[in-house]
Design a protein around this motif. Structure first.
Motif: not given
Ligand code: F6R
Length: 242
Positions: A47-61
Motif C-alpha cells: 500500500l505504501i508503494r502504491r501510495n508513493r506511485e500515486g495509484v491510491i491516496s489516504f488523504k481523505d481516509a
C-alpha cells in the motif's frame, strides 16, 4: 464467505492490497479497519508503494485499529500505535488525526471502549476491515469464548497468545496480559471484511473458521455470518481444508 487460495504470502499480500486499493479508488473517504501482527506487514508495504506511485491516496481516509495492549502508551515500541506509525502511517499521505488506535494508556478503559465505538459510529462505520487470525482462532484480541455479539471492551489474553507475541518483547520486559479490542459484533458490523492468513501454523485455525461449526470456541467462525467476508490464504494455510 469467499475463500481465495494463493500460492504464497507475497500473492496474498498483493491480493489484499488490490482489495484496499479498489476500496480507496471507489470511495476516497473510506473508513478502514486495520490490524497489526506479522501478516499485514507485506500488505502495508504494498500500500505504501502504491501510495508513493500515486495509484491510491489516504488523504481523505479514516482508520480504526482492531486492538491495543492495555498498559502501553503509543510511544512504547511494542504498542500497536507505534507499530502502525512505523509500518504504515508515517509513510503514507494520511492525516494522523484521522487514525485511531484504542488508547492503551486510558485512565478509564471502560469509558474509552464506549468512546471508541462512538467514534466509529460517528465516522459512518467501517467500510473495509482487515483481519489476521490467531492460531487459536482469535480475531482482534477476541480470544476463544468471546461473545459473538461482543463490542469493544477490555479482554484478557490467553496463555497461547501471550506466548505467540512474546517474540516481540525483550527477555524480562513487561508484557501486558490485557488488551482493548473491538468485539466480534463490532467486526461483523464492517461492510466488508478481508482476513489474511499465511503459513502452516494457521492451517488448523483456518479449517475451524471455514469448515467448523459457528462457535465462540473459534471466534473467527463468526465470519460465516458475514455477507461480504473474503478469506485470502496461501497454500500452506489452506492445507487442512477439505
Ligand atoms: C492484530 C490482531 C491479531 C492478529 C493475529 C495474527 O491487530 O488483532 O488478531 O491478527 O494474532 O497475528 P500474526 O499476523 O502476527 O500471525
Amino acid at each position: 464467505m469467499q475463500i481465495v487460495i494463493m500460492n504464497d504470502a507475497a500473492e496474498v499480500a498483493a491480493y489484499g492490497a488490490d482489495i484496499f486499493s479498489t476500496q480507496l479508488q471507489r470511495k476516497a473517504e473510506s473508513v478502514l479497519g486495520l490490524a497489526t501482527g506479522s501478516t499485514p506487514v507485506a500488505l502495508y508495504q504494498e500500500l505504501i508503494r502504491r501510495n508513493r506511485e500515486g495509484v491510491i491516496s489516504f488523504k481523505d481516509a479514516t482508520t480504526f485499529n482492531l486492538d491495543e495492549y492495555l498498559g502501553l502508551n503509543g510511544s512504547h515500541p511494542q504498542s500497536y500505535r507505534f507499530f502502525m506509525d512505523e509500518q504504515l502511517f508515517n509513510h503514507i499521505d494520511i492525516d494522523k488525526d484521522n487514525t485511531h488506535v484504542p488508547p492503551g494508556d486510558a485512565k478509564n478503559p471502560m469509558t474509552a471502549c464506549q468512546d471508541y465505538e462512538a467514534r466509529m459510529a460517528a465516522a459512518g462505520g467501517v467500510d473495509l476491515q482487515l483481519l489476521g487470525i490467531g492460531r487459536n482462532g482469535h480475531i482482534g484480541f477476541n480470544e476463544p469464548s468471546s461473545g459473538l455479539t461482543s463490542r469493544t471492551r477490555v479482554k484478557t489474553l490467553t496463555r497461547e497468545t501471550i506466548e505467540d507475541n512474546a517474540r516481540f518483547f525483550e527477555e524480562g520486559e513487561y508484557q501486558p496480559h490485557l488488551s482493548i479490542t473491538m468485539g466480534i459484533g463490532t467486526i461483523l458490523d464492517a461492510r466488508k471484511v478481508v482476513l489474511l492468513a499465511t503459513g502452516e501454523n494457521k492451517a488448523d485455525a483456518v479449517r475451524d473458521m471455514v469448515e467448523g461449526p459457528l462457535t465462540a470456541s473459534c471466534p473467527a467462525s463468526a465470519l460465516q455470518l458475514h455477507k461480504d467476508a473474503v478469506v485470502v490464504i496461501d497454500l500452506a494455510a489452506a492445507s487442512k481444508l477439505k
